[in-house]
Design an enzyme around this catalytic site. Sequence first.
Site, PDB file in Angstrom:
ATOM      1  N   SER A  50       0.797  -1.220   0.000  1.00  0.00           N
ATOM      2  CA  SER A  50       0.000   0.000   0.000  1.00  0.00           C
ATOM      3  C   SER A  50       0.836   1.279   0.000  1.00  0.00           C
ATOM      4  CB  SER A  50      -0.942   0.025   1.211  1.00  0.00           C
ATOM      5  OG  SER A  50      -0.215   0.130   2.421  1.00  0.00           O
ATOM      6  N   LYS A  91       1.008   4.043   6.963  1.00  0.00           N
ATOM      7  CA  LYS A  91       0.355   4.921   5.988  1.00  0.00           C
ATOM      8  C   LYS A  91       0.994   6.305   6.066  1.00  0.00           C
ATOM      9  CE  LYS A  91      -2.794   1.785   4.976  1.00  0.00           C
ATOM     10  NZ  LYS A  91      -2.735   1.047   3.699  1.00  0.00           N
TER      11      LYS A  91
END
Length: 245
Positions: A50, A91
Amino acid sequence: MSGTVRTEGGRGRLGSALSGLAVAVGCVLFLGGFAWGAVQYKPYTVPSDSMTPTVDVGNRVLAQRIDGADVRRGDIVIFKDAVWSDLPMIKRVVGVGGDKVACCDTDGRLTINGKAVEEPYLRDKGGPASPQNFTATVPQGNLFLLGDERFTSLDSRVHLREAGQGSVPRSAVSARVDAVAWPLGSVIDRPAAFAALPGGVSRPGPVKLILGSVVAGAALILAGCAYGPLARLLSRRPAGSVGRR
């Protein structure tokens, strides 16, 4: 005999003292660097793709232990939130408390409080900053998080209908990623696009200083240990050069 090696003279004793000092200082720098790094950083293995291309799945990163209050926009953070997962996740922070985060503008860019943000770290640099449009207002004390791989990342956009509109509390953050330790061995820069926004970007951690301390220490230890053998080698004269009386 005139051919006696003068390694026991003043210069020899001074060289030995300096080599011993170099080894001692080198050990302090080398071991101190590792100790400093252990206090400041913790290793983390990236579990998904991701955050590509900034960090790839399986990369070993160095994450500086910080308080959530120190997080700024653009930081890549390690956090754990029960709504998202039972495991730590990685993230990028794109919004902080009070921000209105939206995507996309007419040029396909992410906007923070109406200001477009250039994101050169995205995997798909020619495409939109998100395949789906969204708008979220970040509650005070929270963070809005996106992956750099916007087409597959399961991030704040997935949780927009939940409390906090997909954001997580600052207290959920345990560390900020400063460098990729393996296999790339690169320092992660702070994104310039967020520097112009209120609060700016965070200051880099001491990873470069720690690495410099370890490398300098290793060099001094090797140099100090090498002095004795080199001095003996250079002090030897060819057998035919010994004078006769």
